[in-house]
Design an enzyme around this catalytic site. Structure first.
Site, PDB file in Angstrom:
ATOM      1  N   ARG A 236     134.154  12.613  31.744  1.00 49.73           N
ATOM      2  CA  ARG A 236     134.015  11.989  30.431  1.00 49.73           C
ATOM      3  C   ARG A 236     135.416  11.706  29.913  1.00 49.73           C
ATOM      4  O   ARG A 236     136.337  12.501  30.159  1.00 49.73           O
ATOM      5  CB  ARG A 236     133.294  12.926  29.445  1.00 49.73           C
ATOM      6  CG  ARG A 236     131.790  13.017  29.658  1.00 49.73           C
ATOM      7  CD  ARG A 236     131.080  11.735  29.266  1.00 49.73           C
ATOM      8  NE  ARG A 236     129.641  11.789  29.442  1.00 49.73           N
ATOM      9  CZ  ARG A 236     128.979  11.363  30.504  1.00 49.73           C
ATOM     10  NH1 ARG A 236     129.649  10.866  31.531  1.00 49.73           N
ATOM     11  NH2 ARG A 236     127.670  11.422  30.563  1.00 49.73           N
ATOM     12  N   GLU A 265     134.392   4.278  24.862  1.00 50.93           N
ATOM     13  CA  GLU A 265     133.722   3.243  25.669  1.00 50.93           C
ATOM     14  C   GLU A 265     132.776   2.402  24.819  1.00 50.93           C
ATOM     15  O   GLU A 265     132.130   2.954  23.930  1.00 50.93           O
ATOM     16  CB  GLU A 265     132.917   3.908  26.795  1.00 50.93           C
ATOM     17  CG  GLU A 265     133.793   4.643  27.777  1.00 50.93           C
ATOM     18  CD  GLU A 265     132.980   5.384  28.835  1.00 50.93           C
ATOM     19  OE1 GLU A 265     131.772   5.141  28.981  1.00 50.93           O
ATOM     20  OE2 GLU A 265     133.573   6.223  29.510  1.00 50.93           O
ATOM     21  N   HIS A 283     133.148   2.525  33.813  1.00 49.99           N
ATOM     22  CA  HIS A 283     132.105   3.564  33.921  1.00 49.99           C
ATOM     23  C   HIS A 283     130.993   3.138  34.892  1.00 49.99           C
ATOM     24  O   HIS A 283     129.841   2.942  34.483  1.00 49.99           O
ATOM     25  CB  HIS A 283     131.516   3.881  32.539  1.00 49.99           C
ATOM     26  CG  HIS A 283     130.819   5.224  32.504  1.00 49.99           C
ATOM     27  ND1 HIS A 283     130.713   6.000  31.368  1.00 49.99           N
ATOM     28  CD2 HIS A 283     130.178   5.926  33.466  1.00 49.99           C
ATOM     29  CE1 HIS A 283     130.047   7.110  31.643  1.00 49.99           C
ATOM     30  NE2 HIS A 283     129.701   7.085  32.920  1.00 49.99           N
TER      31      HIS A 283
HETATM   32  C1  8YV Z   1     125.676   6.874  33.353  1.00 45.78           C
HETATM   33  C2  8YV Z   1     126.844   9.116  33.577  1.00 45.78           C
HETATM   34  O1  8YV Z   1     126.396   5.708  33.491  1.00 45.78           O
HETATM   35  O2  8YV Z   1     125.096  10.376  34.482  1.00 45.78           O
HETATM   36  C3  8YV Z   1     126.033  10.346  33.706  1.00 45.78           C
HETATM   37  O3  8YV Z   1     126.345  11.338  33.015  1.00 45.78           O
HETATM   38  O4  8YV Z   1     127.869   9.135  33.002  1.00 45.78           O
HETATM   39  C4  8YV Z   1     126.411   7.854  34.202  1.00 45.78           C
HETATM   40  O5  8YV Z   1     125.689   8.096  35.360  1.00 45.78           O
HETATM   41  C5  8YV Z   1     125.511   7.081  31.913  1.00 45.78           C
HETATM   42  O6  8YV Z   1     124.886   8.267  31.660  1.00 45.78           O
HETATM   43  C6  8YV Z   1     124.720   5.953  31.271  1.00 45.78           C
HETATM   44  O7  8YV Z   1     124.414   6.264  29.965  1.00 45.78           O
END
Ligand code: 8YV
Length: 324
Positions: A236, A265, A283
């Site tokens: 993150r 983001e 991302h």
């Molecule tokens: C997704 C992610 O892009 O799984 C996660 O925690 O960061 C990614 O796989 C994201 O959650 C989309 O909202």
């Protein structure tokens, strides 16, 4: 019997919207002209929320408290730092996420980003496309290589271990930092992040976001990583102190960074765009069609179980399922 109601906090893939519509009356917060008006209208009926970090909505205590009959919050993604799972637990609300189905994809992305950062493949391709190969000769030899690197992984959960397996195959020594050592793993364990940063030259960050890990990769850690240092973040944005990283890249306190995640983001600090020793991805860790389909199906399966009084497949540890 009347269908229960679900609130989507942002756009979701058609598989999720269609799948949920079989079990729920679906409400879309992002399509409301007046969000608070919609919430006031539907609040008494909503038993489920479908959300994800990409929606920008924080499912905190106050947000959840608006829905007195809320039973389940289904997160699209394995990371659920946009949901206050402890507050959910207090309310008896089950939070679910999408583990396992994205593990290998995110690990693949991590290695791709690491190699791009070390061997400058993005820049090399731009060089060819700009016609510079024929005009100016070969692209430069990259100052960095994987051949002489030692990798420290920050976070050794499921994805961390899938990354480690790949790095092992590349022949690089691995160590890791996490809250507790994992007895089944033979990699060198560090209980102190600074000590590990001093001993390695490549840090791969794959630890959950949230208050506990905020700015964990700070100026001190970057300094300890040193001038050959390469930082890869697929966790993150909040885990890294961004101004400190920008300064470290500018001053060459570290050599380079590869980032798939950012604080704000989809807005990326424009300072990053000015630097040529950072690789920036929007991302895309889990962003293949097949993996996103599996994640979407898991969101539907979890929330469908909630609607039908069944056991949700993947509740998060803070809200273990003990019956509806
Ligand atoms: C997704 C992610 O892009 O799984 C996660 O925690 O960061 C990614 O796989 C994201 O959650 C989309 O909202």
């Amino acid at each position: 019997m009347a269908k229960p109601h679900v609130l989507l906090t942002g756009p979701m893939m058609p598989l999720i919207e269609d799948g949920l519509a079989k079990h729920y009356v679906v409400h879309k917060l992002h399509e409301a002209h007046d969000r608070s008006q919609l919430i006031t209208k539907i609040a008494p009926d909503v038993t489920a929320i479908a959300t994800g970090g990409h929606t920008g909505v924080k499912c905190d205590e106050g947000f959840m408290a608006q829905f007195p009959r809320l039973k389940c919050v289904g997160n699209f993604g394995v990371g659920y730092d946009s949901i206050d799972s402890k507050a959910a637990a207090k309310r008896g609300v089950i939070v679910t996420n999408t583990p396992d189905v994205l593990t290998e994809e995110v690990a693949d992305t991590t290695l791709g980003l690491l190699i791009m950062t070390v061997r400058e493949f993005g820049k090399a391709e731009q060089y060819l496309r700009a016609g510079l190969w024929a005009k100016d000769g070969d692209y430069r030899l990259t100052p960095a290589s994987l051949r002489d690197r030692r990798v420290g992984i920050v976070g050794m959960g499921r994805i961390g271990q899938a990354i480690a397996k790949r790095i092992e195959a590349f022949g690089m020594p691995i160590s890791y930092f996490s809250r507790t050592p994992k007895k089944e793993l033979s990699y060198k364990y560090y209980g102190n992040l600074l000590d590990m940063a001093r001993d390695v030259d490549t840090l791969v960050v794959i630890t959950p976001g949230g208050a506990e890990t905020k700015n964990m990769i700070n100026a001190e850690v970057l300094k300890a990583l040193g001038s050959r240092g390469i930082l890869i973040n697929v966790a993150r944005g909040t885990v890294v102190d961004e101004p400190a990283l920008i300064a470290a890249l500018k001053n060459k306190t570290i050599q380079a960074a590869g980032l798939d995640v950012f604080w704000n983001e989809p807005n990326v600090d424009p300072e990053f765009l000015k630097l040529d020793n950072v690789v920036l991805l929007p991302h895309v860790g889990s962003a293949s069609e097949c993996t996103r389909q599996m994640m979407g199906q898991l969101v539907v399966d979890n929330l469908a179980a909630c609607a039908e009084g069944k056991t949700p497949p993947t509740p998060v540890p803070e809200t273990p399922f003990k019956g509806w």
